[in-house]
Design a protein around this motif. Structure first.
Motif, mmCIF file in Angstrom:
data_model
loop_
_atom_site.group_PDB
_atom_site.id
_atom_site.type_symbol
_atom_site.label_atom_id
_atom_site.label_comp_id
_atom_site.label_asym_id
_atom_site.label_seq_id
_atom_site.Cartn_x
_atom_site.Cartn_y
_atom_site.Cartn_z
ATOM 1 N N ILE A 112 0.845 -1.201 0.000
ATOM 2 C CA ILE A 112 0.000 0.000 0.000
ATOM 3 C C ILE A 112 0.877 1.246 0.000
ATOM 4 C CG2 ILE A 112 -1.716 1.313 1.298
ATOM 5 C CD1 ILE A 112 -2.624 -1.422 2.488
ATOM 6 N N ILE A 113 1.891 1.249 0.870
ATOM 7 C CA ILE A 113 2.796 2.401 0.970
ATOM 8 C C ILE A 113 3.516 2.654 -0.345
ATOM 9 C CG2 ILE A 113 4.908 3.242 2.094
ATOM 10 C CD1 ILE A 113 4.029 1.688 4.592
ATOM 11 N N ASP A 114 3.918 1.586 -1.029
ATOM 12 C CA ASP A 114 4.702 1.710 -2.262
ATOM 13 C C ASP A 114 3.855 2.044 -3.488
ATOM 14 O OD1 ASP A 114 6.993 1.130 -0.856
ATOM 15 O OD2 ASP A 114 6.994 -1.003 -1.354
ATOM 16 N N SER A 115 2.542 2.036 -3.345
ATOM 17 C CA SER A 115 1.684 2.362 -4.487
ATOM 18 C C SER A 115 1.877 3.831 -4.862
ATOM 19 C CB SER A 115 0.216 2.111 -4.141
ATOM 20 O OG SER A 115 -0.020 0.748 -3.860
ATOM 21 N N PRO A 116 1.939 4.142 -6.165
ATOM 22 C CA PRO A 116 2.133 5.543 -6.575
ATOM 23 C C PRO A 116 0.945 6.434 -6.217
ATOM 24 C CG PRO A 116 1.675 4.132 -8.470
ATOM 25 C CD PRO A 116 1.876 3.222 -7.306
ATOM 26 N N THR A 117 -0.239 5.852 -6.100
ATOM 27 C CA THR A 117 -1.440 6.591 -5.701
ATOM 28 C C THR A 117 -2.201 5.753 -4.683
ATOM 29 O OG1 THR A 117 -2.722 5.626 -7.523
ATOM 30 C CG2 THR A 117 -1.663 7.755 -7.935
ATOM 31 N N ASN A 118 -3.210 6.363 -4.082
ATOM 32 C CA ASN A 118 -4.032 5.645 -3.090
ATOM 33 C C ASN A 118 -3.191 5.019 -1.996
ATOM 34 O OD1 ASN A 118 -6.529 6.227 -4.092
ATOM 35 N ND2 ASN A 118 -6.897 4.265 -5.047
ATOM 36 N N ASN A 119 -2.139 5.714 -1.572
ATOM 37 C CA ASN A 119 -1.214 5.115 -0.610
ATOM 38 C C ASN A 119 -1.283 5.765 0.770
ATOM 39 O OD1 ASN A 119 -0.046 7.529 -1.200
ATOM 40 N ND2 ASN A 119 1.903 6.711 -1.906
ATOM 41 N N GLY A 120 -2.317 6.534 1.021
ATOM 42 C CA GLY A 120 -2.475 7.137 2.335
ATOM 43 C C GLY A 120 -2.926 6.104 3.358
ATOM 44 N N ILE A 121 -2.360 6.172 4.555
ATOM 45 C CA ILE A 121 -2.696 5.223 5.615
ATOM 46 C C ILE A 121 -3.151 5.998 6.851
ATOM 47 C CG2 ILE A 121 -1.703 3.561 7.244
ATOM 48 C CD1 ILE A 121 -0.009 2.475 4.998
ATOM 49 N N LEU A 122 -4.290 5.600 7.415
ATOM 50 C CA LEU A 122 -4.856 6.270 8.571
ATOM 51 C C LEU A 122 -4.923 5.289 9.740
ATOM 52 C CD1 LEU A 122 -7.769 8.015 6.670
ATOM 53 C CD2 LEU A 122 -5.708 9.116 7.509
ATOM 54 N N PRO A 123 -3.975 5.362 10.686
ATOM 55 C CA PRO A 123 -4.034 4.481 11.852
ATOM 56 C C PRO A 123 -5.207 4.862 12.759
ATOM 57 C CG PRO A 123 -1.817 5.378 11.515
ATOM 58 C CD PRO A 123 -2.751 6.167 10.661
ATOM 59 N N PHE A 124 -5.786 3.887 13.433
ATOM 60 C CA PHE A 124 -6.872 4.147 14.379
ATOM 61 C C PHE A 124 -6.682 3.264 15.603
ATOM 62 C CE2 PHE A 124 -8.324 0.574 11.874
ATOM 63 C CZ PHE A 124 -8.912 -0.272 12.807
ATOM 64 N N GLU A 125 -7.174 3.747 16.733
ATOM 65 C CA GLU A 125 -7.081 2.973 17.971
ATOM 66 C C GLU A 125 -8.440 2.484 18.423
ATOM 67 O OE1 GLU A 125 -4.877 3.343 22.343
ATOM 68 O OE2 GLU A 125 -5.005 5.076 20.990
ATOM 69 N N HIS A 126 -9.446 3.334 18.239
ATOM 70 C CA HIS A 126 -10.797 2.986 18.653
ATOM 71 C C HIS A 126 -11.734 3.052 17.453
ATOM 72 C CE1 HIS A 126 -9.343 3.309 22.747
ATOM 73 N NE2 HIS A 126 -8.928 4.544 22.499
ATOM 74 N N VAL A 127 -12.905 2.491 17.627
ATOM 75 C CA VAL A 127 -13.917 2.522 16.560
ATOM 76 C C VAL A 127 -14.243 3.965 16.183
ATOM 77 C CG1 VAL A 127 -16.307 1.983 15.983
ATOM 78 C CG2 VAL A 127 -14.918 0.295 17.181
ATOM 79 N N SER A 128 -14.321 4.821 17.194
ATOM 80 C CA SER A 128 -14.643 6.232 16.922
ATOM 81 C C SER A 128 -13.574 6.884 16.050
ATOM 82 C CB SER A 128 -14.796 7.000 18.233
ATOM 83 O OG SER A 128 -13.605 6.935 19.003
ATOM 84 N N ASP A 129 -12.291 6.501 16.259
ATOM 85 C CA ASP A 129 -11.204 7.029 15.410
ATOM 86 C C ASP A 129 -11.412 6.613 13.954
ATOM 87 O OD1 ASP A 129 -10.035 7.950 17.753
ATOM 88 O OD2 ASP A 129 -8.739 6.196 17.952
ATOM 89 N N ALA A 130 -11.735 5.341 13.764
ATOM 90 C CA ALA A 130 -11.926 4.823 12.404
ATOM 91 C C ALA A 130 -13.081 5.547 11.716
ATOM 92 C CB ALA A 130 -12.183 3.319 12.452
ATOM 93 N N ARG A 131 -14.177 5.722 12.439
ATOM 94 C CA ARG A 131 -15.345 6.418 11.867
ATOM 95 C C ARG A 131 -14.986 7.851 11.471
ATOM 96 N NH1 ARG A 131 -20.689 4.902 12.939
ATOM 97 N NH2 ARG A 131 -21.152 7.103 13.242
ATOM 98 N N THR A 132 -14.325 8.548 12.407
ATOM 99 C CA THR A 132 -13.968 9.953 12.146
ATOM 100 C C THR A 132 -13.019 10.080 10.970
ATOM 101 O OG1 THR A 132 -14.261 10.535 14.479
ATOM 102 C CG2 THR A 132 -12.920 12.018 13.139
ATOM 103 N N ASN A 133 -11.983 9.236 10.944
ATOM 104 C CA ASN A 133 -11.027 9.291 9.835
ATOM 105 C C ASN A 133 -11.694 8.997 8.499
ATOM 106 O OD1 ASN A 133 -8.846 9.943 11.452
ATOM 107 N ND2 ASN A 133 -8.215 7.821 11.752
ATOM 108 N N PHE A 134 -12.582 8.032 8.498
ATOM 109 C CA PHE A 134 -13.272 7.662 7.267
ATOM 110 C C PHE A 134 -14.159 8.804 6.785
ATOM 111 C CE2 PHE A 134 -16.892 5.224 5.227
ATOM 112 C CZ PHE A 134 -16.228 5.029 4.032
ATOM 113 N N LYS A 135 -14.906 9.419 7.689
ATOM 114 C CA LYS A 135 -15.779 10.538 7.302
ATOM 115 C C LYS A 135 -14.974 11.718 6.773
ATOM 116 C CE LYS A 135 -18.209 10.628 11.186
ATOM 117 N NZ LYS A 135 -19.261 11.028 12.171
ATOM 118 N N LYS A 136 -13.826 11.989 7.389
ATOM 119 C CA LYS A 136 -12.988 13.091 6.914
ATOM 120 C C LYS A 136 -12.477 12.818 5.501
ATOM 121 C CE LYS A 136 -11.257 14.927 11.306
ATOM 122 N NZ LYS A 136 -10.053 15.105 12.172
ATOM 123 N N GLN A 137 -12.093 11.570 5.247
ATOM 124 C CA GLN A 137 -11.592 11.232 3.915
ATOM 125 C C GLN A 137 -12.686 11.338 2.865
ATOM 126 O OE1 GLN A 137 -8.326 10.802 2.988
ATOM 127 N NE2 GLN A 137 -8.152 11.591 5.079
#
Length: 331
Positions: A137-162
Motif C-alpha cells: 500500500i505504501i509503495d503504491s504511486p497513488t491511493n497510498n495514504g494510511i490512517l491508523p486508528f485505535e478505537h472505533v470512533s477514530d476509524a469512523r472519524t477518519n473515514f468521514k474526513k476522507q
C-alpha cells in the motif's frame, strides 16, 4: 448516481469495525457493499473470491481495514483481502485505508529489525504477509495514504474526513472544468470579434492563446490595465504580442511610469479627476523587494501615467514575459 463503497477486510476479527463503517456509509445514503450482508452477487461462473473482486470493480470507492489477522492464504499465497486491494488498485478506484494502530506499530518494529526479523507479534496469524500488504500500500504511486486508528470512533472519524476530502476534491475539479470552459468560450468570442473588426480571416491562433492567458485570474490586473490603456482587449492583444517587456507596452500605449518604494497611497489623487484606478493586493505568485512586504500597489491616471511599486512592476513584467513566450510559440 448513488456511490457504491466496497468494504474490504478480514471479517471475524473486525466485524465491529465493518459495522461501524457500514453505519457511516448508510447514514450518508450511499450503498455499502459487504459480503456478510449479502451485497455480493455470487455468480455461477465465478468462485466466491472472484465474485468479490468483480463486485469491487463495480464500486466507485473502497475502504480497506487492516487489523492483526491476514486471513487464510488463497490463490498465489495471498489472502482474499490482499487480492481485493490489488483489484481495487488495478481498477484505479479511490481507496481509504484504515490500519489498526497496534498493527502499524508492529510494522515499524518489524522494519527497524531488518537484520534479524524475529520475535512475536501477539494476535497476528501471518505477520510477515500483513506487513507485506501494508508495504505494498505504501509503495503504491497513488491511493497510498494510511490512517491508523485505535478505537472505533477514530476509524469512523477518519473515514468521514476522507469522504469529505474526496467529495471536496471532486467539486473543485468540476468547478475548475466549468471555469476553464467559460474562459475558452470568452477567449473565442474576443478573438472572433477582433477578426470581424479587422475583416480578415484567422491566420493563426496566437491571439487566441494570448487572450486565453489574459482571462485567467492571475492576469486580471494586467487585463484591466490593458483595457484602459488601449480602449479594448482586442486592440491590446494586437500590440502586446509584439512587445518584449511591460515598459515597452506602456510606451506603445503612450504612457509614462513612475516606480516608488513600498505601498502607494492614492489619497492625494482621491479628489482629483486624474485618478482612474487604484489597486493594492497581496500577490503570492510574484516576488518583490522586501520593503514592499509582497504587496503590489499601483495607480492608473487619466493623464496617461502609471505609478507603481517594484512588486507591481515585477508582476506585470512577469505577465508580459509570459505573453511574449506565447507569441513566439509555433503550432
Amino acid at each position: 448516481m448513488i456511490p457504491s463503497i466496497f468494504v474490504s477486510s478480514t471479517i471475524r476479527d473486525l466485524q465491529h469495525l465493518r459495522d461501524a463503517i457500514r453505519d457511516v456509509i448508510t447514514d450518508l445514503e450511499y450503498v455499502a457493499v459487504m459480503s456478510e450482508y449479502g451485497d455480493i452477487g455470487y455468480l455461477p461462473n465465478l468462485s466466491a473470491p472472484d465474485s468479490c473482486y468483480a463486485a469491487a470493480k463495480d464500486c466507485q470507492l473502497a475502504v480497506l481495514i487492516v487489523g492483526k489477522r491476514y486471513g487464510d492464504p488463497a490463490g498465489g499465497g495471498l489472502s482474499v483481502t490482499h487480492k481485493e486491494f490489488q483489484t481495487i488498485k488495478e481498477a484505479k478506484i479511490p481507496l481509504v485505508t484504515l490500519i489498526e494502530k497496534e498493527t502499524w506499530t508492529f510494522k515499524r518494529v518489524y522494519d527497524a529489525n531488518t537484520g534479524a526479523r524475529t520475535g512475536t507479534f501477539p494476535g497476528m496469524d501471518h505477520p510477515e504477509k500483513t506487513f507485506a500488504l501494508i508495504q505494498e500500500i505504501i509503495d503504491s504511486p497513488t491511493n497510498n495514504g494510511i490512517l491508523p486508528f485505535e478505537h472505533v470512533s477514530d476509524a469512523r472519524t477518519n473515514f468521514k474526513k476522507q469522504l469529505a476530502h474526496i467529495f471536496g476534491n471532486y467539486l473543485r475539479g468540476v468547478t475548475s472544468l466549468v471555469k476553464a470552459d467559460v474562459k475558452d468560450i470568452l477567449s473565442e468570442i474576443i478573438a472572433l470579434r477582433q477578426e470581424m473588426q479587422k475583416g480578415q480571416p484567422r491566420q493563426d491562433d496566437t491571439n487566441l492563446r494570448i487572450i486565453r492567458f489574459l482571462v485567467e485570474d492571475r492576469a486580471k490586473d494586467y487585463r484591466r490595465i490593458l483595457e484602459h490603456m488601449f480602449g479594448s482587449l482586442e486592440v491590446a492583444v494586437g500590440v502586446i504580442g509584439k512587445q518584449s517587456s511591460f515598459l515597452e507596452v506602456l510606451r506603445s500605449a503612450g504612457y509614462t511610469h513612475e516606480t516608488v518604494k513600498g505601498r502607494i497611497t492614492h489619497k492625494e489623487y482621491a479628489d482629483s479627476n486624474d485618478l482612474l484606478m487604484a489597486t493594492e493586493s497581496m500577490d503570492f505568485e510574484f516576488s518583490g523587494p522586501k520593503e514592499d512586504g509582497g504587496i503590489s500597489s499601483w495607480l492608473l491616471l487619466r493623464s496617461k501615467k502609471i505609478i507603481l511599486n517594484q512588486t507591481a512592476l515585477n508582476k506585470f513584467e512577469s505577465l508580459q514575459n509570459t505573453v511574449s513566450v506565447i507569441a513566439k510559440q509555433k503550432e
